[in-house]
Write a protein that holds these residues in place. Structure first.
Motif, PDB file in Angstrom:
ATOM      1  N   LYS A 165       0.824  -1.227   0.000  1.00 30.26           N
ATOM      2  CA  LYS A 165       0.000   0.000   0.000  1.00 30.26           C
ATOM      3  C   LYS A 165       0.853   1.269   0.000  1.00 30.26           C
ATOM      4  O   LYS A 165       0.475   2.284  -0.577  1.00 30.26           O
ATOM      5  N   VAL A 166       1.994   1.229   0.701  1.00 25.70           N
ATOM      6  CA  VAL A 166       2.886   2.405   0.729  1.00 25.70           C
ATOM      7  C   VAL A 166       4.335   1.937   0.702  1.00 25.70           C
ATOM      8  O   VAL A 166       4.713   1.029   1.444  1.00 25.70           O
ATOM      9  N   SER A 178       2.923   5.224  -4.810  1.00 24.84           N
ATOM     10  CA  SER A 178       4.114   5.433  -3.963  1.00 24.84           C
ATOM     11  C   SER A 178       5.238   4.477  -4.363  1.00 24.84           C
ATOM     12  O   SER A 178       6.416   4.839  -4.282  1.00 24.84           O
ATOM     13  N   VAL A 216      -3.694   6.430   5.952  1.00 27.70           N
ATOM     14  CA  VAL A 216      -3.711   5.973   4.555  1.00 27.70           C
ATOM     15  C   VAL A 216      -4.961   5.141   4.280  1.00 27.70           C
ATOM     16  O   VAL A 216      -5.628   5.318   3.247  1.00 27.70           O
ATOM     17  N   ILE A 217      -5.290   4.255   5.206  1.00 22.69           N
ATOM     18  CA  ILE A 217      -6.474   3.400   5.016  1.00 22.69           C
ATOM     19  C   ILE A 217      -7.739   4.261   4.941  1.00 22.69           C
ATOM     20  O   ILE A 217      -8.584   4.077   4.063  1.00 22.69           O
ATOM     21  N   GLU A 256      -6.411   6.488  -4.847  1.00 26.75           N
ATOM     22  CA  GLU A 256      -5.067   5.920  -4.936  1.00 26.75           C
ATOM     23  C   GLU A 256      -3.978   6.919  -4.530  1.00 26.75           C
ATOM     24  O   GLU A 256      -2.853   6.515  -4.248  1.00 26.75           O
ATOM     25  N   ALA A 281      -3.814   8.208  -1.830  1.00 31.75           N
ATOM     26  CA  ALA A 281      -3.554   7.961  -0.408  1.00 31.75           C
ATOM     27  C   ALA A 281      -2.179   7.344  -0.205  1.00 31.75           C
ATOM     28  O   ALA A 281      -1.533   7.581   0.816  1.00 31.75           O
ATOM     29  N   SER A 282      -1.702   6.571  -1.165  1.00 30.80           N
ATOM     30  CA  SER A 282      -0.371   5.959  -1.024  1.00 30.80           C
ATOM     31  C   SER A 282       0.714   7.038  -1.037  1.00 30.80           C
ATOM     32  O   SER A 282       1.707   6.941  -0.317  1.00 30.80           O
ATOM     33  N   LEU A 283       0.511   8.072  -1.857  1.00 35.38           N
ATOM     34  CA  LEU A 283       1.479   9.173  -1.890  1.00 35.38           C
ATOM     35  C   LEU A 283       1.417   9.989  -0.595  1.00 35.38           C
ATOM     36  O   LEU A 283       2.432  10.490  -0.113  1.00 35.38           O
ATOM     37  N   GLY A 302       0.779   8.643   2.252  1.00 35.87           N
ATOM     38  CA  GLY A 302       1.538   7.805   3.182  1.00 35.87           C
ATOM     39  C   GLY A 302       3.032   7.999   3.016  1.00 35.87           C
ATOM     40  O   GLY A 302       3.786   7.989   3.990  1.00 35.87           O
TER      41      GLY A 302
END
Lengths: 94, 190
Positions: free
Chosen positions: A49-50, A80, B44-45, B55, B57-59, B61
């Motif tokens: 996820k990250v 990411s 992030v979740i 998507e 959200a990953s950046l 994080g």
């Protein structure tokens, strides 16, 4: 032979330097193949996820130094993961 | 500085006060890296489930993880008093605030380059060059990618440390203030 390493096994959120270093040291003992055991090593980021540059710098950078163009990546769609791997490619290795 | 919100004001109050022990609520305070990481993962979740963030959200994080982990990377065992980070976010208002009562960027980077003149030079180096206070360890890249992501996503990041305020909002600028902020306060609007 391609040795695939499932990155999600190290966690969904691959974020800090200490965690990246610990993952690398553990993988060096139990996961990474010896040079005579694989032609290519593939890091599969499916489900991650990250990924941050700090974590990747501790795990991916030393692998890139050892394996060069025989280090491959798959399932890098996560933004990411994509941003971090592209960024690391631009940094000169020691 | 971004118009103050209760989260920003609390961060500024905490970093500025004489003794920071016991001021933060338990759900604002990350005394260890593990606590910070768990809350950053939760952010992030939550944001990944928000359709308007998705998507990206990953950046988020990536940016929050790099800034927050820097707090622990560079201040472990060297806090002024209260250890760890202040870390709060509001996914609806799209704001994240991180602060610490650590050494600050100038003191950290002078370990590696003693010629750095002031806080603005230190902040500019931190966001644009590969240099870390933990040299000769191979470090010092994270904030460069943070700056790149913030610019590409058209987010805004204010990073205050010492007398310097480094702002990424399209272009990057640094201004010098009269008041000194011992430690750091980072405000991300996304």
């Amino acid at each position: 032979m391609v040795m695939k390493i499932i990155m999600k096994n190290f966690g969904d959120f691959l974020s800090s330097r200490p965690a990246g270093k610990e993952a690398y040291l553990s993988a060096q003992a139990y996961v990474f193949p010896a040079k005579n055991e694989a032609d290519v090593i593939e890091l599969d980021f499916d489900g991650v996820k990250v990924l941050t540059p700090s974590w990747a710098d501790e795990f991916v950078t030393p692998l890139a130094e050892q394996w060069g163009d025989k280090l491959h990546f798959s399932h890098t769609e996560n933004l990411s993961v994509k941003a971090t791997l592209e960024f690391l490619k631009q940094i000169p290795t020691s | 500085m971004k118009e103050s919100t209760p989260q920003i004001q609390k961060a500024l109050d905490w970093v500025s006060m004489g003794n920071g022990i016991g001021f933060l609520l338990s759900d604002e305070h990350c005394p260890t890296r593990d606590v910070f990481q768990a809350r950053a993962d939760k952010l992030v979740i939550e944001c990944a489930n928000n359709l308007s963030i998705g998507e990206n959200a990953s950046l988020l994080g990536l940016v929050v993880g790099e800034i927050g982990n820097n707090t622990f990377d560079h201040n472990l065992g060297n806090w002024r008093d209260e250890r760890g980070a202040y870390f709060v976010y509001d996914a609806e208002q799209r704001i994240v605030v991180i602060a610490d009562r650590g050494q600050g960027v100038l003191t950290t980077l002078r370990q590696a380059r003693s010629s750095i003149a002031d806080d603005c030079e230190a902040l500019t180096v931190a966001f644009t060059e590969t240099l870390s206070g933990r040299a000769p360890e191979r470090r010092g890249n994270g904030l460069k990618l943070v700056a790149k992501v913030v610019q590409e996503q058209q987010w805004k990041l204010e990073y205050h440390s010492g007398r310097g305020s480094y702002i990424i909002d399209g272009a990057s600028t640094c201004t010098t203030k009269d008041d000194e902020l011992k430690g750091m306060v980072a405000i991300l609007t996304f």
